[in-house]
Design a protein around this motif. Structure first.
Motif, PDB file in Angstrom:
ATOM      1  N   GLY A  67      54.699  39.787  51.819  1.00 33.56           N
ATOM      2  CA  GLY A  67      53.523  39.427  52.725  1.00 33.56           C
ATOM      3  C   GLY A  67      52.058  40.172  52.529  1.00 33.56           C
ATOM      4  O   GLY A  67      51.246  39.895  52.409  1.00 33.56           O
ATOM      5  N   THR A  68      52.387  41.587  52.612  1.00 37.95           N
ATOM      6  CA  THR A  68      51.053  42.430  52.647  1.00 37.95           C
ATOM      7  C   THR A  68      50.448  42.357  51.067  1.00 37.95           C
ATOM      8  O   THR A  68      49.368  42.265  51.229  1.00 37.95           O
ATOM      9  CB  THR A  68      51.726  44.010  52.857  1.00 37.95           C
ATOM     10  N   ALA A  69      51.447  42.285  50.040  1.00 36.93           N
ATOM     11  CA  ALA A  69      50.644  42.350  48.847  1.00 36.93           C
ATOM     12  C   ALA A  69      49.880  40.984  48.548  1.00 36.93           C
ATOM     13  O   ALA A  69      48.829  40.839  48.076  1.00 36.93           O
ATOM     14  CB  ALA A  69      51.626  42.644  47.669  1.00 36.93           C
ATOM     15  N   MET A  70      50.477  40.067  49.192  1.00 35.52           N
ATOM     16  CA  MET A  70      49.922  38.650  48.795  1.00 35.52           C
ATOM     17  C   MET A  70      48.691  38.515  49.548  1.00 35.52           C
ATOM     18  O   MET A  70      47.644  38.065  49.132  1.00 35.52           O
ATOM     19  CB  MET A  70      51.024  37.557  49.306  1.00 35.52           C
ATOM     20  N   HIS A  71      48.647  39.126  50.833  1.00 38.37           N
ATOM     21  CA  HIS A  71      47.292  39.064  51.623  1.00 38.37           C
ATOM     22  C   HIS A  71      46.225  39.909  50.945  1.00 38.37           C
ATOM     23  O   HIS A  71      45.162  39.362  51.065  1.00 38.37           O
ATOM     24  CB  HIS A  71      47.667  39.564  53.150  1.00 38.37           C
ATOM     25  N   ARG A  72      46.387  41.177  50.579  1.00 39.43           N
ATOM     26  CA  ARG A  72      45.750  41.805  49.809  1.00 39.43           C
ATOM     27  C   ARG A  72      45.189  41.134  48.537  1.00 39.43           C
ATOM     28  O   ARG A  72      43.773  41.234  48.476  1.00 39.43           O
ATOM     29  CB  ARG A  72      45.989  43.228  49.471  1.00 39.43           C
ATOM     30  N   ALA A  73      46.008  40.477  47.750  1.00 36.38           N
ATOM     31  CA  ALA A  73      45.434  39.728  46.641  1.00 36.38           C
ATOM     32  C   ALA A  73      44.537  38.699  46.987  1.00 36.38           C
ATOM     33  O   ALA A  73      43.687  38.264  46.392  1.00 36.38           O
ATOM     34  CB  ALA A  73      46.497  39.220  46.030  1.00 36.38           C
ATOM     35  N   PHE A  74      44.668  37.955  48.055  1.00 38.99           N
ATOM     36  CA  PHE A  74      43.995  36.704  48.594  1.00 38.99           C
ATOM     37  C   PHE A  74      42.824  37.366  49.056  1.00 38.99           C
ATOM     38  O   PHE A  74      41.666  36.617  48.796  1.00 38.99           O
ATOM     39  CB  PHE A  74      45.003  36.061  49.716  1.00 38.99           C
ATOM     40  N   GLN A  75      42.638  38.394  49.632  1.00 34.62           N
ATOM     41  CA  GLN A  75      41.408  39.094  50.209  1.00 34.62           C
ATOM     42  C   GLN A  75      40.476  39.285  49.134  1.00 34.62           C
ATOM     43  O   GLN A  75      39.223  39.100  49.244  1.00 34.62           O
ATOM     44  CB  GLN A  75      41.779  40.170  51.223  1.00 34.62           C
ATOM     45  N   ALA A  76      41.272  40.044  47.938  1.00 40.54           N
ATOM     46  CA  ALA A  76      40.482  40.428  46.878  1.00 40.54           C
ATOM     47  C   ALA A  76      39.695  39.248  46.216  1.00 40.54           C
ATOM     48  O   ALA A  76      38.503  39.353  45.835  1.00 40.54           O
ATOM     49  CB  ALA A  76      41.432  41.151  45.974  1.00 40.54           C
ATOM     50  N   ASP A  77      40.379  38.111  46.062  1.00 42.76           N
ATOM     51  CA  ASP A  77      39.862  36.983  45.434  1.00 42.76           C
ATOM     52  C   ASP A  77      38.726  36.364  46.380  1.00 42.76           C
ATOM     53  O   ASP A  77      38.058  35.836  45.807  1.00 42.76           O
ATOM     54  CB  ASP A  77      41.071  36.102  44.954  1.00 42.76           C
ATOM     55  N   LEU A  78      39.107  36.111  47.531  1.00 47.93           N
ATOM     56  CA  LEU A  78      37.972  35.928  48.566  1.00 47.93           C
ATOM     57  C   LEU A  78      36.911  36.658  48.309  1.00 47.93           C
ATOM     58  O   LEU A  78      35.543  35.901  48.369  1.00 47.93           O
ATOM     59  CB  LEU A  78      38.570  35.789  50.006  1.00 47.93           C
ATOM     60  N   TYR A  79      36.959  37.904  48.616  1.00 44.53           N
ATOM     61  CA  TYR A  79      35.458  38.661  48.295  1.00 44.53           C
ATOM     62  C   TYR A  79      35.032  38.467  46.880  1.00 44.53           C
ATOM     63  O   TYR A  79      33.645  38.507  47.048  1.00 44.53           O
ATOM     64  CB  TYR A  79      35.708  40.086  48.368  1.00 44.53           C
ATOM     65  N   LEU A  80      35.636  38.365  45.780  1.00 46.37           N
ATOM     66  CA  LEU A  80      35.119  38.303  44.557  1.00 46.37           C
ATOM     67  C   LEU A  80      34.405  36.855  44.548  1.00 46.37           C
ATOM     68  O   LEU A  80      33.186  36.777  43.938  1.00 46.37           O
ATOM     69  CB  LEU A  80      36.076  38.216  43.320  1.00 46.37           C
ATOM     70  N   LEU A  81      35.097  35.998  45.059  1.00 38.18           N
ATOM     71  CA  LEU A  81      34.419  34.569  45.053  1.00 38.18           C
ATOM     72  C   LEU A  81      33.047  34.279  46.034  1.00 38.18           C
ATOM     73  O   LEU A  81      31.875  33.809  45.351  1.00 38.18           O
ATOM     74  CB  LEU A  81      35.243  33.483  45.742  1.00 38.18           C
ATOM     75  N   ARG A  82      32.994  35.084  47.034  1.00 32.60           N
ATOM     76  CA  ARG A  82      31.835  35.206  47.876  1.00 32.60           C
ATOM     77  C   ARG A  82      30.793  36.124  46.948  1.00 32.60           C
ATOM     78  O   ARG A  82      29.484  35.612  47.230  1.00 32.60           O
ATOM     79  CB  ARG A  82      32.206  35.897  49.199  1.00 32.60           C
ATOM     80  N   LEU A  83      31.024  37.175  46.337  1.00 32.09           N
ATOM     81  CA  LEU A  83      30.113  37.944  45.696  1.00 32.09           C
ATOM     82  C   LEU A  83      29.304  36.965  44.538  1.00 32.09           C
ATOM     83  O   LEU A  83      28.395  37.005  44.303  1.00 32.09           O
ATOM     84  CB  LEU A  83      30.749  38.894  45.080  1.00 32.09           C
TER      85      LEU A  83
END
Length: 593
Positions: A445-461
């Motif tokens: 769960g922790t690794a999946m959440h971190r990967a999701f947050q990284a993709d979300l920040y990249l999309l916003r950027l």
């Protein structure tokens, strides 16, 4: 029943439009001087003439004596005094003989007074309870003059504070006397035997052996000494006796005594106890979070009103089904049964002057009254089947008649949650894939959440960079500045080699017109030719879309198309306010040639 409607005060009897369409105002008397509660109201054909009367057990506030009042229409038919405060009133059939005239039972103090044809017929008194042995011994000593009144008072006070068995009425009255009156009281009562009686707190009726409406019924009494008694309708003997952990205050009864029945008793300890035919003690218990202020059985659901301003629905086994919050405190509750339509609903009188009608948790109707309603009764009155009788806190009497064309619809009282919100979702069964994914999410769960947050920040950027680039190059068809709120839309028409280009320019500001704008076209002159590459824009009125038309001629015969850039500029400025890229289509005429 005469429908004599009294004059209403301005705004005092304002009802909702839904309530006005369902109820007829039959009578309103703010000076009726009726002070009672729902358990002391009853409707019955007392004389067997088809004319139903209203029976009221009046509490007689302000030092007045309690009275039994019988109303015929809006007037008092008879009135008689009562020896104690009434606890409940009920009508029931005692026998099958003709004429089938119901009897009236009124619980008052330790007695049940039974009337037939409005005349006293029978008086049932609760059996005496065994007195406290210490109290009995003290009064025996006082009888033999071995103890003085002052010592008797001190010892009785000690017994009252510590003993589990309460004192008799005689001893309690003695403890209230002044010192100068004690000796006379002792001389008057020392020779009388001590009687400890309980009082009736609630009363209901239970069918004896048939479920018919005109079947013989038994009386069910709840007493202050935590007991329920079932009385025989003919001989008034005790058929059954059941014990409760607390004092009952509300009763709901269903079934027949000789077959099977259920008793629901709401008690002062905040619990509701369920008893069945052969049980001497409760079978189920419903623990409430607050004190009950009303109990009504609607079909197989027990509706409980609590002093936390809410209604709760329970099954007979204690399962909680729903909760509905109320806008004000609940003062009284009763059952609304419309037999012609098979409808059963609960009525709740609130402290804000409203009477709300609910079917389960769906609000059916709201009636607004000039004063807070303290008692409710619905049924046949006079010769009208569906009559609602209400008494107010100030002693007023209201009578309303339900229209024959009225139909209660869920949600008709006021806006509420949609009915689809109460529907259960058809959740599919868990598959093997779902279980495997759940285990994977639990372990990583922790690794999946971190990967999701990284993709979300990249999309916003990326979105922010594209937005900034569009603003800097003015490629957006909507103006980014608040001072010049513009919107541009381009349409190309035609097959070629000549195309018609229409620009729709709109001022999207609230009230400010825009003037001094120019439109400029940037294009490849080898491929296209325009009559005018630059022209003025008229004044733009807010909210209107202005079409600006021009023609574009395609010069290439090789089927090549390009982009024409449209710029909107302000006069005297080089930076465009907004721009648009128009993808020109291929000229079909030149391609065919």
């Amino acid at each position: 029943m005469a429908a004599a409607s009294s004059s209403d005060s301005d705004g005092g009897r304002a009802e909702s439009s839904e309530a006005n369409s369902k109820w007829l105002d039959a009578h309103y008397d703010p000076m009726a001087n009726i002070h009672t509660f729902s358990a002391c109201l009853a409707l019955a054909d007392l004389h067997g003439d088809g004319e139903y009367k209203l029976v009221v057990g009046d509490l007689g506030p302000g030092g007045q004596q309690p009275r039994l009042k019988v109303f015929k229409g809006p007037t008092v038919l008879s009135e008689s005094p009562l020896p104690a405060l009434p606890a409940a009133a009920a009508t029931f059939l005692m026998e099958q003989h003709e004429p089938r005239t119901p009897a009236l039972a009124l619980a008052s103090g330790p007695c049940v007074y039974v009337y037939k044809n409005l005349r006293p017929y029978f008086k049932f008194s609760l059996p005496d309870l065994p007195p406290n042995p210490l109290e009995q011994d003290l009064w025996n000593q006082a009888k033999e003059d071995r103890i003085d009144p002052l010592t008797l008072k001190e010892m009785l006070e000690g017994i009252r504070e510590k003993a589990e068995v309460p004192l008799s009425v005689q001893s309690l009255r003695f403890l209230q006397l002044e010192l100068r009156d004690m000796e006379a009281f002792v001389n008057q009562h020392k020779s009388k035997p001590i009687r400890r009686q309980t009082v009736i707190t609630t009363m209901a009726t239970l069918k004896k052996n048939l479920a018919d409406e005109d079947a013989v019924s038994c009386l069910v009494l709840g007493t202050e000494n935590k007991e329920l008694l079932v009385l025989d309708p003919g001989a008034f003997t005790i058929l059954a006796q059941m014990s409760l952990p607390s004092v009952p205050v509300f009763l709901e009864v269903s079934g027949q005594f000789d077959v099977e029945f259920r008793l629901a008793a709401a008690c002062r300890n905040g619990n509701i106890y369920m008893l069945r035919r052969d049980s001497k003690r409760p079978k189920y218990c419903i623990e409430l979070s607050a004190q009950p202020v009303g109990l009504v059985r609607v079909h197989k659901i027990l509706v409980v009103g609590s002093n936390q301003d809410s209604l709760h629905g329970f099954t007979h086994k204690g399962k909680k089904l729903w909760t509905v919050p109320m806008p004000a405190a609940i003062l009284t509750m009763n059952l609304l049964e419309q037999q012609s339509r098979g409808l059963q609903a609960v009525m709740a009188g609130l402290a804000n002057g409203e009477v709300r009608i609910y079917h389960d948790k769906a609000l059916l109707n709201v009636i607004r009254t000039p004063d807070a309603v303290t008692s409710l009764c619905f049924g046949r009155y006079g010769r009208e089947d569906n009559t609602l009788i209400m008494t107010t806190r100030g002693g007023g009497l209201l009578i309303k008649i339900l229209k024959r064309t009225a139909v209660f619809v869920e949600g008709g009282g006021e806006a509420g949650p949609p009915p689809a919100q109460a529907m259960k979702l058809n959740v599919p069964r868990k598959t093997r894939l779902y279980v495997d994914q759940t285990l994977r999410e639990r372990e990583a769960g922790t690794a999946m959440h971190r990967a999701f947050q990284a993709d979300l920040y990249l999309l916003r950027l990326r979105a922010a960079r594209a937005y900034v680039q569009a603003l800097e190059s003015s490629l957006s068809p909507v103006s980014a500045t608040a001072r010049e709120p513009l919107k541009l839309h381009a349409v190309v028409q035609g097959l070629g080699p000549t195309f018609k280009l229409t620009l729709h320019l709109q001022n999207v500001s609230a009230a400010r017109p825009i003037v001094g704008l120019r439109v400029c076209f940037l294009y490849n002159e080898v491929l296209y030719a325009l009559p005018r590459a630059f022209f003025k824009v008229p004044m733009l009125v807010p909210g209107l879309s202005y079409p600006l038309e021009t023609f574009v001629e395609s010069l290439s015969d090789k089927g090549i198309s390009d982009i024409i850039k449209v710029l909107v500029l302000r006069e005297g400025q080089s930076a465009p306010l907004l721009s648009a890229h128009i993808n020109m289509p291929v000229s079909e005429g030149l391609a065919a040639a």
